[in-house]
Write a protein that holds these residues in place. Structure first.
Motif, PDB file in Angstrom:
ATOM      1  N   GLY A 186       1.088  -1.287   0.043  1.00  0.00           N
ATOM      2  CA  GLY A 186      -0.039   0.021  -0.244  1.00  0.00           C
ATOM      3  C   GLY A 186       1.086   1.444  -0.100  1.00  0.00           C
ATOM      4  O   GLY A 186       2.049   1.253   0.158  1.00  0.00           O
ATOM      5  N   ASP A 187       0.207   2.373  -0.130  1.00  0.00           N
ATOM      6  CA  ASP A 187       0.935   3.675  -0.267  1.00  0.00           C
ATOM      7  C   ASP A 187       1.679   3.904   0.990  1.00  0.00           C
ATOM      8  O   ASP A 187       2.828   4.626   0.516  1.00  0.00           O
ATOM      9  N   VAL A 188       1.307   3.770   2.212  1.00  0.00           N
ATOM     10  CA  VAL A 188       2.331   4.063   3.393  1.00  0.00           C
ATOM     11  C   VAL A 188       3.638   3.534   3.359  1.00  0.00           C
ATOM     12  O   VAL A 188       4.735   4.186   3.177  1.00  0.00           O
ATOM     13  N   LEU A 189       3.466   2.010   3.050  1.00  0.00           N
ATOM     14  CA  LEU A 189       4.856   1.388   2.877  1.00  0.00           C
ATOM     15  C   LEU A 189       5.464   1.460   1.768  1.00  0.00           C
ATOM     16  O   LEU A 189       6.661   1.777   1.803  1.00  0.00           O
TER      17      LEU A 189
ATOM     18  N   ASP B 139      -7.522 -12.401   5.348  1.00  0.00           N
ATOM     19  CA  ASP B 139      -6.893 -12.634   4.016  1.00  0.00           C
ATOM     20  C   ASP B 139      -5.383 -12.712   4.109  1.00  0.00           C
ATOM     21  O   ASP B 139      -4.962 -12.045   5.072  1.00  0.00           O
ATOM     22  N   VAL B 140      -4.576 -13.370   3.382  1.00  0.00           N
ATOM     23  CA  VAL B 140      -3.180 -13.576   3.089  1.00  0.00           C
ATOM     24  C   VAL B 140      -2.820 -12.992   1.997  1.00  0.00           C
ATOM     25  O   VAL B 140      -1.518 -13.298   1.774  1.00  0.00           O
ATOM     26  N   ARG B 145      -4.926  -3.394   2.800  1.00  0.00           N
ATOM     27  CA  ARG B 145      -5.647  -2.839   3.831  1.00  0.00           C
ATOM     28  C   ARG B 145      -7.126  -3.118   3.903  1.00  0.00           C
ATOM     29  O   ARG B 145      -7.908  -3.368   2.594  1.00  0.00           O
ATOM     30  N   CYS B 146      -7.992  -3.465   4.842  1.00  0.00           N
ATOM     31  CA  CYS B 146      -9.390  -3.833   4.874  1.00  0.00           C
ATOM     32  C   CYS B 146      -9.982  -2.655   5.682  1.00  0.00           C
ATOM     33  O   CYS B 146      -9.735  -2.198   6.787  1.00  0.00           O
ATOM     34  N   VAL B 222      -9.456 -13.902  10.898  1.00  0.00           N
ATOM     35  CA  VAL B 222      -9.747 -12.528  10.082  1.00  0.00           C
ATOM     36  C   VAL B 222      -8.888 -11.711  10.188  1.00  0.00           C
ATOM     37  O   VAL B 222      -8.615 -11.321  11.474  1.00  0.00           O
ATOM     38  N   CYS B 223      -8.262 -11.007   9.165  1.00  0.00           N
ATOM     39  CA  CYS B 223      -7.545  -9.761   9.206  1.00  0.00           C
ATOM     40  C   CYS B 223      -7.280  -9.222   7.883  1.00  0.00           C
ATOM     41  O   CYS B 223      -7.404 -10.192   6.743  1.00  0.00           O
ATOM     42  N   GLU B 224      -6.634  -8.227   7.808  1.00  0.00           N
ATOM     43  CA  GLU B 224      -6.350  -7.530   6.446  1.00  0.00           C
ATOM     44  C   GLU B 224      -5.211  -8.327   5.825  1.00  0.00           C
ATOM     45  O   GLU B 224      -4.468  -8.846   6.631  1.00  0.00           O
TER      46      GLU B 224
END
Lengths: 331, 331
Positions: A186-189, B139-140, B145-146, B222-224
C-alpha cells in the motif's frame, strides 16, 4: 511492583546489581513489602533506596482506567521521578499499556518526534561469528497505524539504538512488508520504502517478509504497532512451546544432549528462542527520558541486565544521539 | 505449470487422482512436456485431458508485467476455462500474485463482495478429540488494507467454508488484533469487532492475538492482507526450521522416536507444523468461481488432495452457500 514475579524477582535483580555495579537504584512501590524482600537478600544499601508508592497497576488491568483510579501507582510515580530528574531512567516489567501511558503523561517527547515507538528484542538466526543473536523489532504497540514519516523515524531511532547499544557497526534496517518489491503493502509502506532508500544515515535493506524475521536478514525491523505487536505475540507463543521442550531437557539432560547432537542444526535454531530469558529488555524510544521495558515473565537475571542496560544507555548519551539522528533526517 | 515442482509433481498428483476418483482434470500448460510426464505414469485417460497453453508465469516474475507480456499464460488460460464453464474450479501451485490477478480478470465477483480474500490453512494446537488440526487464516494477500465491512465479509466467507468444507459444526471466528479488548487496533478493527459481535450467523470469539494463532483458539482468523501475509510467511519460516528437524528424524528414526517420547508434548506441538505438507490448499473466496491455491512447494500428494478439495467444494455447492451467507449479512 509490575511483572509476574514482583516484587520478589525485581528486588532480587536489583540487589544483585547493587553488589556487582555502582548503579544506584530506586525501588518504587510498596515499601514494607519491598523491604521485607530486601531483608532476605545480600545487597549494598549504598546503592539502593526505596521510594514508596501505595498503588500498583495489575497485569490484567485496563491501563487507562487503572491509571485514572490509582493516582499513586508505582509506574506513574517512577515515571515522574525520572521526569523530575530524580532518576536517570525507568525500568519496568509491568503492564505494558500502563507503562506507555505513564511515560506519555510524564516524559517529554524528543523534538520533532511524531510517535514514540516501543521496541522489542527477539532471537534470530545468526550466520556470522560475533553477530548479535538478538534483533530489534519496533514498534510493538506504542502506535497502532503509522504513516511513512513515522516509520522513517522509527527506523532512525532503532538504527541508532542498535549501533550504540548493540554495537553493530552499521545496522541493517528492514521494513516489514507483505512482499520484497518496493511498491508492496500500500501507499504508506511504498512511500516509507522510497524515503528510507534515500537516507544516507541508514543501511536500508528493503522490505523484509515474515519469513525473514527469524532468519536475521535485518538487525532492526520497522513496522506499525498493530503489525509488530501481532508478530511479537506470535514469537512469544512459539517461545512458550520451545520453553516447554527446554523444561523437559533439564529433567533429561543426557538424552537431550544426545538428541540435540543428532537432531542438530534445526532444533538448535528453534532452541535459540529461549536465550530471550537472560536479555535485559527493550527501550521506549522518542522521549527525552528512557524507559527500558522488560518482559513480564522477567526474573532476577533479566531485571539486573535491564538495570545495566538502562545505566549504559544513560552513561553513553544514547538518547541525545537519537535526537541528533532525527535532526539529521529533518535537515 | 506453476509451483516449485511443475509440471512433474502436478501431473503425478493428477494422475493419482484420476485412478482414485471420478474427477475429470484438465491439465493446462505446455502439452508436450505434460504428455511426456504422463507417459511415465499410470493414469486413467478417461479422467485427464490436456489444454495447451504456450506460456507460464515464473515463480519469481512480477505478476502484472508477466500477465501483460504472456497472453497465453497457463494461469490465465485456466482461469478463463473456469469462467467459461469448461471447468468447475481452478487449482494452482503457482505464483500467488499471478493467480490473484488472473482470477480478478477472468472470474465474476460474488454479488455484494467488496474484496475477495485469499485464505490459507495453518497447523494449530488441538485439545479436543477430532478437532481439525488446521485452522483458516484470511486474508493472506489478496487485499492490503481492509475496512470493517471487508473484514465482516471475510469472516462470513471463512466461517461458511470452515463449516462446509472442514465440517466444523459452528466455527469459532477470531479477529487478529494487538490486544483482547474490543477497542484495540484502531477504528477499523474496533468497528469490525462491534459488527461481528452482533452477527448471529457467526460464532465470534473476539480479538485473537499473535500468541493465540498457534494455540488454536479460533477455527477461522480474520485480518487484512498485510497482516495475514506477514503472519503466514512467519509461520512458513518456522515450518522450514521444523522441516529441517524432521529430515534429521527420517535419518535417525529410532533415536528420534526415543527423543520424541522423552521430549514429549512441547516438541510434538512444534512438529505439528509439518503436517501442512499433505494438505490440499486453501480457497480464494469472493468469486462465483473457485480457485484452490496450494503451496508452491506442493508435491503430488498435496496436488491430489487439492483436486479432491476443489471437487468436493463444487459438488456440495459451497460457493452458493457463501453467497447466501453474505446475503444474510446484508439483510
Amino acid at each position: 511492583m509490575g511483572g509476574d514475579f514482583a516484587p520478589e524477582e525485581i528486588v532480587k535483580g536489583v540487589a544483585a546489581a547493587s553488589l556487582a555495579t555502582a548503579i544506584e537504584c530506586v525501588l518504587v512501590g510498596d515499601e514494607p513489602r519491598i523491604q521485607a524482600v530486601l531483608d532476605t537478600l545480600s545487597y549494598d544499601p549504598a546503592h539502593i533506596r526505596i521510594h514508596h508508592a501505595a498503588d500498583a497497576v495489575g497485569m490484567q488491568e485496563a491501563p487507562r482506567e487503572a491509571l485514572r483510579a490509582k493516582r499513586d501507582a508505582s509506574i506513574r510515580v517512577g515515571a515522574s521521578l525520572v521526569a523530575d530528574g530524580q532518576a536517570d531512567a525507568l525500568v519496568s516489567a509491568g503492564n505494558t499499556g500502563a507503562c506507555l501511558l505513564a511515560c506519555a503523561r510524564e516524559f517529554r517527547i524528543l523534538k520533532g518526534v511524531r510517535k514514540p515507538g516501543l521496541a522489542s528484542v527477539y532471537p534470530r538466526h545468526t550466520d556470522l561469528p560475533g553477530q548479535d543473536p538478538l534483533a530489534l523489532l519496533l514498534d510493538v504497540g506504542a502506535t497502532v497505524r503509522c504513516d511513512a514519516a513515522d516509520l522513517v523515524q522509527l527506523a532512525v531511532m532503532g538504527s541508532v539504538w542498535a549501533h550504540r547499544v548493540s554495537r553493530i557497526a552499521r545496522p541493517r534496517v528492514g521494513l516489514l512488508n507483505m512482499g520484497a518489491e518496493p511498491f508492496r503493502g500500500g501507499d504508506v509502506l511504498a512511500e516509507a520504502h522510497e524515503r528510507l532508500t534515500t537516507l544516507p544515515a541508514i543501511d536500508f535493506v528493503g522490505n523484509v517478509e515474515g519469513s525473514d524475521v527469524a532468519k536475521g536478514r535485518a538487525d532492526v525491523i520497522v513496522c506499525e504497532g498493530l503489525l509488530g505487536s501481532v508478530v511479537l505475540k506470535f514469537i512469544e507463543g512459539i517461545t512458550d512451546v520451545v520453553n516447554d521442550v527446554a523444561s523437559h531437557a533439564v529433567k533429561q539432560r543426557f538424552v537431550w544432549r544426545l538428541g540435540m547432537r543428532l537432531l542438530s542444526r534445526g532444533l538448535r535454531e528453534v532452541a535459540h528462542f529461549t536465550e530471550h530469558a537472560a536479555y535485559g529488555g527493550a527501550p521506549l524510544l522518542g522521549f527525552e527520558q528512557l524507559l527500558v521495558k522488560t518482559h513480564e515473565h522477567s526474573r532476577a537475571l533479566a531485571i539486573a541486565n535491564a538495570v545495566k542496560l538502562a545505566a549504559k544507555t544513560v552513561r553513553e548519551g544514547v538518547i541525545a544521539e537519537i535526537g541528533a539522528g532525527l535532526e539529521g533526517v529533518r535537515a
